[in-house]
Design a protein around this motif. Structure first.
Motif, PDB file in Angstrom:
ATOM      1  N   PHE A  67       2.941 -60.112 -23.985  1.00 24.27           N
ATOM      2  CA  PHE A  67       1.793 -60.989 -24.251  1.00 24.27           C
ATOM      3  C   PHE A  67       0.516 -60.376 -23.685  1.00 24.27           C
ATOM      4  O   PHE A  67      -0.553 -60.513 -24.265  1.00 24.27           O
ATOM      5  N   HIS A  71      -2.982 -59.464 -25.584  1.00 27.70           N
ATOM      6  CA  HIS A  71      -4.110 -60.219 -25.024  1.00 27.70           C
ATOM      7  C   HIS A  71      -3.937 -61.734 -25.195  1.00 27.70           C
ATOM      8  O   HIS A  71      -4.857 -62.428 -25.627  1.00 27.70           O
ATOM      9  N   MET A  72      -2.758 -62.211 -24.885  1.00 25.77           N
ATOM     10  CA  MET A  72      -2.515 -63.656 -24.932  1.00 25.77           C
ATOM     11  C   MET A  72      -1.891 -64.117 -23.623  1.00 25.77           C
ATOM     12  O   MET A  72      -1.249 -63.330 -22.917  1.00 25.77           O
ATOM     13  N   ILE A  73      -2.072 -65.381 -23.306  1.00 22.07           N
ATOM     14  CA  ILE A  73      -1.456 -65.930 -22.095  1.00 22.07           C
ATOM     15  C   ILE A  73      -0.123 -66.572 -22.478  1.00 22.07           C
ATOM     16  O   ILE A  73      -0.082 -67.447 -23.335  1.00 22.07           O
TER      17      ILE A  73
END
Lengths: 277, 138
Positions: A67, A71-73
């Motif tokens: 992730f 570039h994601m949480i």
């Protein structure tokens, strides 16, 4: 009456501690996908590669690293780790982790043992921040230091079995990366001579749980008034730590060996805190 | 009286964890560009057609390999399109379709290296729809 209750609790904890190996085996059976459900939409709280042919759940560290690369949480993975950490802290490492179980088994081989210094535990923060978050974020999952490319659990549980499977099935053999295979071999050899080297020095998952140790529902308690300063707790602890003042230290996996000392017990976050260190 | 910091920290941690799990499972999603193979019928001008030579202008890369019916022998009756100087041909094209993927499904996708970040910051599925890789790339 109070001391009688305390003694009974102590005896119960000692009895529970003897079940650790059985609980580890039972947990392994759960992680190894006995029902062939491959529920990889959900993370387990342990270090078990999701590319393993037998993996029930996704690896939380692998999910966090991937992730980060996109570039994601990963709210689901982080939430799973926080809930598990809040409930049990490092009990997860000591009682349910399959990679920890492997190292525990290797530790049983009668070889000369040495204890890693406590400061090696701080390398785990570097691994978590560097290899799991920063490297994937800046350089993506193709970088040589992307965590999954150096993960020894991935080498053991996925790369090696998949290579054997592809060789046996006659399809083209995809050799595992040399880096992670070498790292696996290094840690297998190290585990013969020191207790849980991966967990002690580099595991990024263990450091998350150890950060939760101070605030988890189940906590280790050291009763100052019971301590006779014999320092036997240092020989009981695999990490060689003294219980006084260090009872929930970052390398503790809550194996409960130290509860053989009368001053150490297991309590809850809601228990009394007087006389407790 | 001491402030009960440990129980409060525990409850805060537990609440934060549950909130993150619920948000991730129910509400968190991402837009992922998915490459799909679709079969389409296109009209080709008959002017460039020579019997036995296949369709299209030789060497025209935009048309791709001929995957439609074999070159007609010219004995069949002409369709309305053919009458207007066009020929129908079935071709397989790859099109990029944006789809919303929930976080649980993304968990599964990343476990096989199924999603990657493109140069412009968008997420792209790394495989043709319906043909996922069996293993992660590492």
């Amino acid at each position: 009456m109070v001391s009688m209750t305390g003694e009974k609790a102590k005896t119960a904890i000692r009895k529970i501690a003897r079940w650790r190996f059985s609980v580890q085996l039972l947990s392994l059976a759960i992680w190894l996908d006995p029902l062939l459900v491959r529920c990889h939409t959900v993370c387990s709280p342990v270090f078990h590669c999701y590319s393993c042919p037998l993996a029930t759940f996704a690896c939380p560290i692998g999910v966090i690293a991937n992730f980060s690369a996109i570039h994601m949480i990963p709210f689901l993975a982080l939430g799973t780790l926080i809930v598990a950490g809040a409930l049990a802290g490092s009990f997860i490492c000591g009682w349910t982790c399959p990679f920890g179980l492997l190292q525990d088994l290797l530790d049983r081989v009668p070889t000369p043992k040495f204890v890693l210094p406590n400061w090696t535990g701080y390398f785990r923060f570097l691994v978590l921040l560097g290899l799991v978050i920063i490297v994937p974020y800046w350089w993506g999952d193709g970088h040589a230091l992307f965590f999954c490319r150096v993960c020894p659990a991935g080498a053991l549980e996925a790369a090696v079995p998949n290579t054997i499977h592809s060789a046996m099935s006659g399809s083209g053999v995809v050799w595992p990366t040399a880096t992670k295979t070498v790292i696996l071999l290094v840690f297998v050899v190290l585990a013969l001579f020191t207790w849980r080297p991966w967990c002690s020095a580099l595991c990024p998952l263990g450091v998350v749980f150890s950060l939760c140790n101070g605030a988890s529902l189940l906590v280790m308690r050291f009763h100052r008034s019971q301590c006779v300063e014999c320092v036997d707790c240092r020989s009981l602890c695999h990490t060689g730590e003294e219980a006084r003042g260090r009872i929930n230290q970052i390398r503790c996996i809550r194996c409960l060996e130290c509860t053989r000392c009368r001053a150490v017990t297991v309590g809850t976050a809601f228990g009394r805190t007087k006389d407790v260190g | 009286m001491n402030f009960p910091i440990r129980p409060v920290l525990f409850l805060l941690l537990l609440s934060a964890g549950i909130a993150a799990m619920v948000y991730g499972a129910r509400y968190h999603a991402a837009v992922v560009g998915e490459e799909r193979e679709v079969e389409r019928e296109i009209l080709i001008p008959l002017a460039g057609f020579a019997p036995g030579a296949g369709f299209g202008v030789p060497g025209d890369p935009t048309l791709g390999p001929p995957e439609g019916p074999a070159t007609p022998d010219g004995s069949a009756g002409m369709s309305p399109d053919e009458a207007q100087g066009f020929m129908k041909k079935k071709v397989t094209q790859r099109v990029l379709v944006d789809k919303i993927v929930a976080e649980p499904r993304l968990n599964r996708e990343v476990s096989i290296g199924g999603v990657a970040l493109s140069g412009d910051g968008t997420l792209l599925q790394t495989y043709i729809s319906g043909r996922p890789p069996s293993l992660c790339p590492t």
